[in-house]
Scaffold this active site. Structure first.
Site, PDB file in Angstrom:
ATOM      1  CE  LYS B 122      -5.093   7.408   9.263  1.00  0.00           C
ATOM      2  NZ  LYS B 122      -5.179   7.090   7.814  1.00  0.00           N
ATOM      3  CB  SER B 205      -6.311   3.405   7.623  1.00  0.00           C
ATOM      4  OG  SER B 205      -5.772   4.561   6.998  1.00  0.00           O
ATOM      5  CB  SER B 229      -6.845   5.629   4.190  1.00  0.00           C
ATOM      6  OG  SER B 229      -6.336   4.325   4.243  1.00  0.00           O
TER       7      SER B 229
END
Lengths: 585, 555
Positions: B122, B205, B229
């Site tokens: 990420k 997220s 997330s």
């Protein structure tokens, strides 16, 4: 003092040859506020903070927490400082001040005080005599004293239009109490003590430095210092004069140096002072508030509005004193003009010798404290506590050293002990001297200490060195004292030897004297011969003496010293002179 | 060497005519992590072939399907070609792979557990030489001078970490990956009602991480989980999402959002893949003092996790007894869709059929979790993000302004609206007047919620819950959401375990009536990853739900 920073492994700027480090070359990821960087706790910093706090008599708190204190500033890389707002490592403790220390702390009162003590001692040792006359101080001492008194009165004049007593007095209302410390050699001399309490001792991160003077229109930030472990020691408002403040700071500095938790050098930034100053009205004995006779209505109104000034980053003892005195004067003037003192932060301007306003504290900043989620509460172990206390017990703290010096076998006068403790390395130097010539010097601790305090220090101060930096090793100085004690040389020759050693002669006293023929003449036959010759050469003076002018004796001994270049054994010479003079009656 | 650049230039001008994958490459890309590791180890393929297939698929996902699963800014290509810098992810990747391939032929066979396999991260993991922007304008040009422990551990285990990172919500704040400076992440799944368009949110997220794994671009991707997330986007994208216990994996180098919640987490195609990754990167780290003081886990090769078909004797707490699964009744919230509720029931039924014991449990403080989470995580976020002042790095207003103004303007223009909302919330709850009322109380509530978990886990080994209220909503519905709290509600099932710091996993289980994936969440006690993986693997293997379908239209 830690090798690496409080929360990262980057080296501390006070470690090693850091002066030459280029800006921003000692930054850990955490210190630089990089995204994703996490703090790791420096155990050494915890140990040093604990040692410092315990040596100050504080309580070691086993439960420690770190909080983030938020504000934006270019030299604060994370936007917060990690500190111990709510759970500091140590609470409480204090530093005891003696009136003698306060009096010795500055030039103005030092000479005055030493004279007082000397006078007192003479009275003690010879209770019958009237106090010694001014003349007996000797011309040079007298002159020094007069100069000091002049400075005192100049200093007082600055405050003449103010209704304050700027010079020190040890009033009970200022926390002083009369004391017998039990370590002094003079039971009756008035002496006071007070304890300046310490509120807390907390560990926190240092910030970086903003540099505004490198470029006409740009400011730079150097983060080398950012994240360095900083111990903040917060004192209670127990100080009542600039002198007390200086002594407090000095004693704190010595303590830190002795226990090794900091170099504590003001000019290098490893020891920094922020001073909070506020003045209060004089409240006469037995009254509840300030008197209307002393202050007019507008002043009283101004006094009733509370205010306080913090002067930041004072980097020498002299500036601490100047800034406090300046602020006291400024605040009193302001109050007398009917203007209240506000809450503000000020800075010292060395070029103008005054403080200037940096920012107001009226609108209090909300630091939005947050327990640092990156650092779990740190619970110190009982072993940690024990080892801290054991370490402190094994170190001789400055006040303990002082007591030691005043007690048998040394029995040094308190003021000498204070100076030996105050001067970095002086106590160790003193011990090394005695160790070098134990037979003679251990019987003469007072003379030994005097050679450090009056002679060696005098030389060192001229070149701004401390005792630990002395170019003359202790054994070499001790050889002089040894020679004097053995009556091999006179004190005067001793001083000459010291000068030679200071100028680079590496030999011991006896080697130098042997070569230069500077040894004392104590052979009685030689001396008798000398005395007889001098008396024969000055029949008029002999007559004067015989008529009762005792002082003439000094003339004779002076003559003999002149002829022998100061090498005649003084006591023996005196005795012989008297003997021979008596024969001529 | 020039191929990547040339190809990219070509694609950027005529995206319709993008590269086509060979059947061989498609077969390679369909493998899961454990399988591809095995293939490389047994020379059925090599690192270069895998890297080529992977990078081609990354490009297709970016340029042909435009899923925004990776952080590629519109202007990036031009800038990259000019700079020849870290932006050349494809060249980098293939170069690294080919150097591995050459080495392996002459030296002894590699022992690294992820040897030669690309694993994505990420965009909030620091990686030296790569851009780590947290999908924010604030860090748009930021390249960390150091590498996070996670990336470091991946590389030490032989993985290739592409310098092109997975897209996300700005600073990991969001549930839909719609708040990114690179544009919203599109879910590779297309529902029956979507007119053949990628209109669904990938969840957030860590939407880029899960979308990259679902769309065959990467075998596994690292995400982060602060309040759900990884689990939420995993459920919406139909992949496995594992959030380990807080402190199981080092946060060093993970850009902090809510420091006391943040967990580096895993998006994979199978439960075993996530165990393999966990084994590779877990363990105490001197750089993160909150890591569990234990060595790395050793789950991937633990037969007691993977060889279980009968759960009637797999209790972790009392050996020989059946695995006990708790169903927390408070999770049956009003927002939960009918379809999800019945899926929940039938999964529980299947567990029972496999020998597990199903117990209804109560978590009385669940309803306070959402408020508690947004207070504490907001407070931590406002603090953590205060380092972004534009002074040392990151977005900074060009004008010569006084320092306060410079910081103010840079932050106002560098952060997106959701980030600003959370910073303001956090600053408010920490301010003098409201600290006790909000922050302190929230911390106390957090303890109560933690106690809920402790109490429940006295009686059960794991808990079974849905992951969200429903399947992936459309991106436009999230973007048009006027009330931010509507989006916060997405996290209602995942937040309590984040508050408690316990491990949880999202396992894809079924497709909804609209053809979109739905996952189930399992939660285990702190440090109880083993029972978590045991139960998750059992769920994965249950014949009713296996094998889980794949969005083959993107291959």
């Amino acid at each position: 003092r830690t090798r690496s920073k409080l929360f990262s492994r980057a080296p501390s700027p006070f470690e090693g040859d850091s002066e030459s480090d280029p800006p921003n070359s000692r930054i850990g990821f955490c210190d630089g506020g990089l995204p994703g960087a996490l703090p790791t706790i420096n155990k050494r910093a915890m140990e040093q903070a604990a040692l410092t706090g315990v040596s100050l008599g504080g309580r070691l708190n086993l439960f420690n927490r770190f909080d983030r204190k938020h504000y934006f500033y270019p030299d604060l890389p994370n936007g917060y400082q990690i500190t111990q707002q709510f759970f500091p490592i140590v609470t409480g403790g204090g530093i005891e001040l003696l009136s003698d220390e306060v009096m010795l702390s500055d030039e103005e009162s030092r000479a005055n005080y030493l004279a007082e003590v000397a006078k007192f001692r003479r009275q003690q040792s010879n209770p019958d005599s009237e106090g010694p006359s001014e003349k007996q101080f000797g011309a040079r001492k007298q002159k020094r004293r007069e100069e000091a008194m002049q400075r005192v009165s100049d200093y007082k004049k600055r405050f003449d239009d103010l209704s304050v007593i700027p010079f020190h007095d040890f009033r009970a209302s200022h926390g002083w109490e009369e004391t017998l410390t039990g370590e002094e050699d003079n039971g009756g001399f008035k002496r006071y003590k007070k304890t300046v309490r310490i509120n807390r001792l907390q560990l926190e991160q240092d910030s970086g430095k903003s540099l505004h003077d490198q470029h006409p229109s740009l400011s730079f930030v150097d983060l080398n210092r950012a994240g360095t472990a900083l111990v903040e020691i917060v004192g209670e408002p127990d100080l009542h004069s600039s002198q007390e403040a200086v002594v407090y700071v000095r004693k704190l500095q010595r303590l830190l140096q002795v226990i090794g938790s900091s170099e504590a050098e003001l000019d290098r930034g490893s020891f920094r002072c922020d001073v909070n100053i506020s003045v209060r009205p004089f409240i006469p004995e037995g009254q509840k508030g300030p008197s209307m006779e002393l202050y007019d209505a507008q002043t009283l109104a101004a006094i009733n509005k509370p205010g306080r000034v913090e002067v930041k980053n004072l980097n020498s003892f002299k500036i601490v004193k100047l800034a406090i005195d300046y602020e006291i004067e400024r605040q009193i003037k302001s109050l007398e003009a009917g203007i209240p003192v506000s809450y503000e932060t000020r800075q010292w301007d060395g070029s103008k010798d005054q403080t200037y306003k940096l920012r107001s504290k009226e609108s209090s900043v909300d630091y939005r404290f947050l327990p640092d989620p990156d650092l779990p509460p740190m619970v110190l172990s009982e072993e940690f506590e024990k080892s801290t206390k054991d370490t402190i017990a094994s170190i001789k703290l400055p006040d303990q050293i002082r007591s030691l010096l005043c007690a048998p076998p040394f029995l040094l006068p308190l003021e000498v002990a204070i100076i030996l403790v105050e001067e970095p390395g002086a106590f160790e130097y003193f011990n090394s001297m005695i160790a070098a010539f134990p037979e003679t010097l251990s019987k003469a601790p007072a003379a030994t200490s005097q050679w450090i305090v009056s002679e060696l220090l005098g030389h060192l101060r001229k070149t701004n060195l401390t005792v630990s930096q002395s170019p003359i090793p202790p054994a070499q100085l001790a050889s002089i004292v040894d020679a004097i004690e053995r009556e091999a040389i006179t004190g005067k020759i001793g001083k000459q030897l010291l000068q030679m050693m200071y100028d680079g002669d590496k030999r011991m006293a006896n080697e130098i004297t042997k070569e230069l023929g500077l040894e004392v003449i104590s052979d009685e036959a030689v001396l008798r011969d000398l005395c007889t010759k001098v008396l024969d050469a000055h029949p008029e003076e002999v007559q004067k003496f015989l008529r009762g002018q005792d002082r003439v004796k000094r003339f004779f001994s002076g003559e003999i010293m002149k002829q022998t270049k100061g090498l005649a054994h003084p006591a023996k010479t005196d005795a012989l002179l008297l003997e021979l003079l008596a024969l001529r009656k | 060497m020039r191929r990547g650049v040339a190809a990219r230039r070509f694609f950027s001008t005529c995206p319709r005519l993008s590269a086509v994958l060979s059947e061989r490459q498609k077969d390679l890309l369909k493998l899961n992590l454990t399988e591809v590791v095995e293939w490389i180890k047994t020379d059925k393929t090599n690192a270069t072939e895998v890297a080529e297939a992977t990078s081609t698929q990354i490009e297709r996902v970016n340029e042909e399907f435009k899923l925004n699963a990776f952080c590629v800014h519109e202007n990036d290509q031009i800038a990259e070609e000019k700079k020849k810098g870290p932006g050349n992810w494809k060249e980098d990747l293939i170069l690294k792979a080919s150097s591995l391939s050459h080495n392996s032929s002459d030296s002894s066979h590699p022992s690294e557990r992820l040897y030669g396999v690309p694993v994505g991260v990420k965009d909030n993991f620091c990686q030296k030489g790569a851009r780590t922007s947290c999908a924010s304008k604030m860090l748009h040009s930021f390249s960390a001078p150091y590498t996070s422990t996670v990336v470091d551990q991946l590389e030490k285990n032989g993985a290739l970490v592409p310098s092109i990172h997975c897209n996300m919500d700005e600073f990991a704040m969001g549930s839909g990956s719609v708040r990114s400076v690179y544009g919203p992440v599109h879910n590779p799944w297309i529902g029956n009602e979507d007119n053949g368009e990628f209109s669904r949110s990938a969840g957030g997220s860590s939407g880029g991480s899960t979308a990259s794994v679902a769309s065959f671009a990467l075998y596994a991707s690292m995400g982060s989980d602060t309040g759900g997330s990884i689990r939420l986007p995993a459920s919406w994208c139909g992949v496995v999402g594992l959030k380990p216990s807080y402190g199981r994996v080092s946060r060093h180098g993970l850009v902090a959002f809510g420091s006391s919640f943040d967990c580096p987490s895993f998006a994979t195609r199978s439960v075993r893949d996530s165990a393999l990754l966990l084994d590779c990167i877990s363990g105490s780290d001197p750089l993160d003092v909150n890591t569990i003081p234990e060595g790395p886990t050793n789950f991937a090769k633990d037969p007691s996790i993977w060889n279980i078909t009968d759960l009637s004797s797999s209790s972790s707490s009392s050996p020989g007894r059946p695995l006990r699964i708790g169903i927390p009744k408070e999770y049956n919230v009003q927002e939960l869709s009918k379809e999800y509720l019945s899926l929940w029931e039938s999964v529980a039924e299947s567990y029972r059929a496999s020998g597990a014991e199903i117990v209804e449990v109560s978590m009385p403080h669940t309803s306070y979790a959402l408020g508690c989470y947004y207070i504490i995580s907001g407070a931590e976020a406002s603090s953590n993000l205060s380092r972004f002042d534009g002074i040392r790095y990151g977005h900074r207003d060009e004008r010569p302004l006084p320092i306060e103004e410079l910081v103010e303007v840079s932050r106002s223009t560098g952060f997106g609206p959701e980030v600003k909302r959370r910073i303001l919330t956090g600053a408010f709850v920490l301010s003098q007047g409201s600290y006790n009322e909000y922050f302190r109380r929230a911390q106390q509530v957090r303890r109560l919620i933690y106690n809920d978990f402790t109490n429940v886990f006295q009686n059960v080994d794991v808990m079974l819950t849905p992951v969200a209220a429903s399947y992936a909503p459309t991106i436009s519905s999230l973007q048009n959401n006027k009330n931010p709290v509507d989006e916060y509600v997405c996290d209602i099932m995942t937040i309590p375990s984040s508050l408690a710091g316990v491990p949880a996993i999202s396992v894809p289980v079924a497709l909804s009536s609209t053809g979109l994936p739905l996952g189930m969440q399992l939660i285990a006690p702190y440090g109880g990853e083993k029972s978590l993986l045991t139960a998750a693997h059992a769920l994965e293997e249950m014949s009713r739900f296996s094998p889980f379908p794949k969005p083959l239209h993107v291959l």
